[in-house]
Design an enzyme around this catalytic site. Structure first.
Site, PDB file in Angstrom:
ATOM      1  N   CYS A  27      -3.549  -3.644   4.533  1.00 14.55           N
ATOM      2  CA  CYS A  27      -2.602  -4.666   5.008  1.00 14.55           C
ATOM      3  C   CYS A  27      -2.999  -6.086   4.623  1.00 14.55           C
ATOM      4  O   CYS A  27      -2.163  -6.984   4.644  1.00 14.55           O
ATOM      5  CB  CYS A  27      -2.470  -4.604   6.521  1.00 14.55           C
ATOM      6  SG  CYS A  27      -1.979  -2.994   7.116  1.00 14.55           S
ATOM      7  N   HIS A  31      -2.639  -9.996  12.248  1.00 20.62           N
ATOM      8  CA  HIS A  31      -2.085  -8.750  11.711  1.00 20.62           C
ATOM      9  C   HIS A  31      -1.704  -7.889  12.921  1.00 20.62           C
ATOM     10  O   HIS A  31      -2.528  -7.689  13.821  1.00 20.62           O
ATOM     11  CB  HIS A  31      -3.115  -8.026  10.844  1.00 20.62           C
ATOM     12  CG  HIS A  31      -2.719  -6.606  10.552  1.00 20.62           C
ATOM     13  ND1 HIS A  31      -1.524  -6.306   9.937  1.00 20.62           N
ATOM     14  CD2 HIS A  31      -3.319  -5.415  10.826  1.00 20.62           C
ATOM     15  CE1 HIS A  31      -1.416  -4.985   9.826  1.00 20.62           C
ATOM     16  NE2 HIS A  31      -2.489  -4.427  10.358  1.00 20.62           N
ATOM     17  N   GLU A  64       0.846  -1.191   0.000  1.00 22.89           N
ATOM     18  CA  GLU A  64       0.000   0.000   0.000  1.00 22.89           C
ATOM     19  C   GLU A  64       0.882   1.241   0.000  1.00 22.89           C
ATOM     20  O   GLU A  64       0.466   2.323   0.376  1.00 22.89           O
ATOM     21  CB  GLU A  64      -0.989  -0.002   1.160  1.00 22.89           C
ATOM     22  CG  GLU A  64      -0.407  -0.258   2.523  1.00 22.89           C
ATOM     23  CD  GLU A  64      -1.470  -0.129   3.595  1.00 22.89           C
ATOM     24  OE1 GLU A  64      -2.071   0.942   3.682  1.00 22.89           O
ATOM     25  OE2 GLU A  64      -1.686  -1.100   4.326  1.00 22.89           O
TER      26      GLU A  64
HETATM   27  P1  HMG Z   1      -2.614   7.219  20.980  1.00 20.24           P
HETATM   28  O1  HMG Z   1      -3.743   8.136  21.206  1.00 20.24           O
HETATM   29  O2  HMG Z   1      -1.315   7.850  20.686  1.00 20.24           O
HETATM   30  O3  HMG Z   1      -2.338   6.258  22.200  1.00 20.24           O
HETATM   31  O4  HMG Z   1      -2.998   6.315  19.770  1.00 20.24           O
HETATM   32  P2  HMG Z   1      -3.250   5.960  23.474  1.00 20.24           P
HETATM   33  O5  HMG Z   1      -3.311   7.162  24.335  1.00 20.24           O
HETATM   34  O6  HMG Z   1      -4.534   5.306  23.039  1.00 20.24           O
HETATM   35  O7  HMG Z   1      -2.323   4.906  24.206  1.00 20.24           O
HETATM   36  C1  HMG Z   1      -2.041   3.677  23.599  1.00 20.24           C
HETATM   37  C2  HMG Z   1      -2.092   2.617  24.704  1.00 20.24           C
HETATM   38  O8  HMG Z   1      -1.011   2.873  25.603  1.00 20.24           O
HETATM   39  C3  HMG Z   1      -3.368   2.644  25.561  1.00 20.24           C
HETATM   40  O9  HMG Z   1      -3.643   1.308  25.915  1.00 20.24           O
HETATM   41  C4  HMG Z   1      -2.932   3.425  26.791  1.00 20.24           C
HETATM   42  O10 HMG Z   1      -3.694   3.120  27.952  1.00 20.24           O
HETATM   43  C5  HMG Z   1      -1.504   2.939  26.946  1.00 20.24           C
HETATM   44  P3  HMG Z   1      -5.140   0.700  25.772  1.00 20.24           P
HETATM   45  O11 HMG Z   1      -5.991   1.495  26.713  1.00 20.24           O
HETATM   46  O12 HMG Z   1      -5.561   0.956  24.333  1.00 20.24           O
HETATM   47  O13 HMG Z   1      -5.019  -0.729  26.099  1.00 20.24           O
HETATM   48  N1  HMG Z   1      -0.614   3.849  27.662  1.00 20.24           N
HETATM   49  C6  HMG Z   1       0.296   3.437  28.556  1.00 20.24           C
HETATM   50  N2  HMG Z   1       0.600   2.214  29.026  1.00 20.24           N
HETATM   51  C7  HMG Z   1       1.610   2.114  29.935  1.00 20.24           C
HETATM   52  N3  HMG Z   1       2.311   3.196  30.401  1.00 20.24           N
HETATM   53  C8  HMG Z   1       2.001   4.453  29.966  1.00 20.24           C
HETATM   54  C9  HMG Z   1       0.958   4.607  29.002  1.00 20.24           C
HETATM   55  N4  HMG Z   1       0.434   5.664  28.352  1.00 20.24           N
HETATM   56  C10 HMG Z   1      -0.541   5.194  27.533  1.00 20.24           C
HETATM   57  N5  HMG Z   1       2.681   5.494  30.413  1.00 20.24           N
HETATM   58  C11 HMG Z   1      -3.539   4.630  18.231  1.00 20.24           C
HETATM   59  C12 HMG Z   1      -3.102   4.914  19.661  1.00 20.24           C
HETATM   60  C13 HMG Z   1      -3.640   3.141  18.020  1.00 20.24           C
HETATM   61  C14 HMG Z   1      -4.891   5.258  17.980  1.00 20.24           C
HETATM   62  C15 HMG Z   1      -2.482   5.254  17.279  1.00 20.24           C
HETATM   63  O14 HMG Z   1      -1.236   4.629  17.469  1.00 20.24           O
HETATM   64  C16 HMG Z   1      -2.851   5.155  15.820  1.00 20.24           C
HETATM   65  O15 HMG Z   1      -3.615   5.962  15.288  1.00 20.24           O
HETATM   66  N6  HMG Z   1      -2.264   4.178  15.108  1.00 20.24           N
HETATM   67  C17 HMG Z   1      -2.492   3.984  13.670  1.00 20.24           C
HETATM   68  C18 HMG Z   1      -3.744   3.208  13.388  1.00 20.24           C
HETATM   69  C19 HMG Z   1      -3.630   1.784  13.844  1.00 20.24           C
HETATM   70  O16 HMG Z   1      -2.572   1.204  13.939  1.00 20.24           O
HETATM   71  N7  HMG Z   1      -4.795   1.160  14.097  1.00 20.24           N
HETATM   72  C20 HMG Z   1      -4.836  -0.254  14.467  1.00 20.24           C
HETATM   73  C21 HMG Z   1      -6.041  -0.966  13.878  1.00 20.24           C
HETATM   74  S1  HMG Z   1      -6.212  -0.647  12.146  1.00 20.24           S
HETATM   75  C22 HMG Z   1      -4.995  -1.656  11.406  1.00 20.24           C
HETATM   76  O17 HMG Z   1      -4.402  -2.473  12.037  1.00 20.24           O
HETATM   77  C23 HMG Z   1      -4.717  -1.434   9.954  1.00 20.24           C
HETATM   78  C24 HMG Z   1      -3.404  -0.743   9.635  1.00 20.24           C
HETATM   79  O18 HMG Z   1      -2.339  -1.639   9.798  1.00 20.24           O
HETATM   80  C25 HMG Z   1      -3.442  -0.191   8.210  1.00 20.24           C
HETATM   81  C26 HMG Z   1      -3.822  -1.115   7.089  1.00 20.24           C
HETATM   82  O19 HMG Z   1      -4.588  -2.052   7.182  1.00 20.24           O
HETATM   83  O20 HMG Z   1      -3.361  -0.771   5.997  1.00 20.24           O
HETATM   84  C27 HMG Z   1      -3.134   0.448  10.534  1.00 20.24           C
END
Ligand code: HMG
Length: 445
Positions: free
Chosen positions: A120, A244, A83
């Site tokens: 993906c 994935h 992609e």
């Molecule tokens: P964010 O807002 O930066 O992070 O975005 P957050 O605040 O949600 O924190 C992440 C996790 O860390 C949370 O855990 C927090 O609690 C924890 P959860 O509640 O979710 O279990 N956390 C901590 N833990 C320990 N110590 C700390 C601490 N602080 C926070 N100090 C987000 C996270 C995934 C939204 C962002 O990274 C993002 O936008 N990523 C890109 C999209 C993505 O990967 N989505 C996944 C599903 S879609 C997919 O897999 C397809 C893809 O591969 C593309 C394709 O198919 O082509 C992306």
């Protein structure tokens, strides 16, 4: 029925590393735990200045062909899943074949080439295409080369920035494979979603939080659809479940959902009910919110049980080891999860001959596919040939300022003149632009 599956694979990581805890977190003013514990990632891989999806894919494919003693005559099909393509017409597979033709006397003129796009999941779709081509008897004794290659870059300061990665996986699909046999059992969950997309732009528009829920929703549908063809699933049926893996924290959520689903109606489900009560049913609640709160409470209790933790430690955790070090490789991600699990098994002396894997692929936009595979004798030798640990160790460790430069180098909209950080050796490298705007490559001795 002759077995068809993955005969061998090679993995090529981008040669640069961004350490998330040591380098990225301090620059962002974040607690490193957000990355290492929350997302479950230690580092991301990036391509050096002379690397891109073509060089990484061609290098993985070249190494695979050399190791298996293949020539272009042995390959009837080259499918690239990506992609991160830079051309809306000419497929990446033609660039990769062009690279390989520099180092072989024969050519690939007889080989059918294509490019698969569905975020993906297209890596797995290409694998399915190769399987179907061989099963249909159209391969004339030749094997297929499936290459999943991506530079998973996000715009600077996008929440996805911490989940970036770059690398390629090359897989040889053939009869009587030496790694895994694919089965005809497949389940799908597919819907028109706008969680992550790149409408004629390089970096994705992402609704990150929603993308997590869409992943889970489609994965649940795919599991249900899989059960339609494979029958009820028992947690003991599958030795490992490579998902994935955009980041290991995503798989932590998906595994809990999957486990909840597959223990229903089993002896394990009964034992869990005695310990933490029955799974909440929608019909027992008046509103969706009440139901979701009950599911969350149940899942929290489930993931605290020894039974679940043992299952997770054996079935899921081993599949995440490579991903923690390299980040999201988009199309290659589920395939490095499989490799990671098998590598762990080999290093720990586990006997996986005839073991079953449940492979859970996903692509935004959105579609999940769950399919079964059988590990075949020969897998230990194939997995033992991978040198991914060495590649990971040898990456150049970027400072934050260098990371910013590298991001600019690979940004199609910026002009950045940056010296390479590593020296190419016995590999394909980007070699400038041709007269029609095509990218050119050379093999560096
Ligand atoms: P964010 O807002 O930066 O992070 O975005 P957050 O605040 O949600 O924190 C992440 C996790 O860390 C949370 O855990 C927090 O609690 C924890 P959860 O509640 O979710 O279990 N956390 C901590 N833990 C320990 N110590 C700390 C601490 N602080 C926070 N100090 C987000 C996270 C995934 C939204 C962002 O990274 C993002 O936008 N990523 C890109 C999209 C993505 O990967 N989505 C996944 C599903 S879609 C997919 O897999 C397809 C893809 O591969 C593309 C394709 O198919 O082509 C992306």
């Amino acid at each position: 029925m002759t077995a068809v599956g993955i005969d061998a694979m090679e993995i090529w990581t981008g040669k640069l590393k961004l350490d998330l805890a040591e380098t990225f977190a301090p620059a962002q003013g974040d607690d490193p735990g957000k990355y290492t514990k929350g997302l479950g990632l230690r580092a991301s891989s990036f391509p050096d200045v002379y690397e891109d999806i073509v060089t990484m894919g061609a290098n993985a494919a070249h190494r695979l062909m050399e190791r298996k003693g293949l020539t272009p005559e042995d390959i009837g099909r080259i499918d690239v899943a990506t992609e991160s393509a830079f051309d809306n017409s000419k497929p990446v597979s033609t660039y990769i074949a062009g690279c390989l033709e520099q180092v072989y006397d024969e050519n690939f003129h007889h080989a059918n080439k294509g490019e698969r796009k569905f975020a993906c999941i297209s890596g797995t779709q290409s694998l399915d295409d190769a399987y179907n081509w061989i099963r249909a008897g159209r391969n004339r004794g030749r094997a297929a080369l499936v290459i999943a290659t991506d530079t998973a870059l996000y715009a600077r300061d996008d929440p996805g920035e911490a989940t970036q990665g770059a690398g390629a996986v090359a897989m040889l699909v053939d009869e009587d494979p030496n790694l895994v046999e694919l089965s005809t059992e497949q389940g799908y969950g597919s819907a028109d979603e706008t969680d992550f997309l790149k409408p004629n732009q390089q970096f994705p528009s992402v609704d990150g939080k929603r993308s997590v829920n869409v992943y889970l929703a489609r994965m649940r549908e795919a599991l249900e659809d899989f059960a339609e063809v494979a029958g009820d699933i028992h947690p003991g049926d599958y030795e490992m479940i490579p998902f994935h893996t955009p980041f290991p924290g995503m798989v932590r959520k998906a595994a809990a959902l999957g486990y909840r689903h597959i223990v229903r109606g089993t002896d394990v489900g009964e034992l869990l009910a005695e310990e933490i009560g029955h799974q909440p049913m929608r019909s027992d609640f008046e509103t969706d919110d009440e139901f979701h709160a009950a599911i969350k409470e149940y899942t929290d209790a489930l993931t605290e049980t020894e039974r679940y933790q043992d299952w997770y430690a054996n079935t899921i955790e081993p599949t995440l080891e490579i991903s923690r070090e390299v980040g999201n490789w988009y199309t290659g991600s589920v395939h490095i999860a499989r490799a990671s699990g098998l590598k762990h098994a080999r290093e720990n002396g586990l006997d996986l001959d005839e073991a079953r894997l449940l492979v859970a692929s996903y692509g935004s936009g959105a579609q999940a596919e769950v399919h079964a595979e059988t590990v075949v004798p020969g897998w230990e030798e194939e997995i033992g040939a991978l040198d991914i640990d060495e590649q990971i160790r040898n990456r150049y460790d970027l400072s934050f300022a260098e990371y910013e430069q590298v991001h600019d180098v690979h940004n199609h909209d910026t002009e950045a003149d940056v010296e390479e950080f590593t020296a190419p050796e016995k590999e394909f490298a980007f070699d400038g632009w041709g007269r029609m705007g095509e990218r050119k490559y050379r093999y560096v001795e």
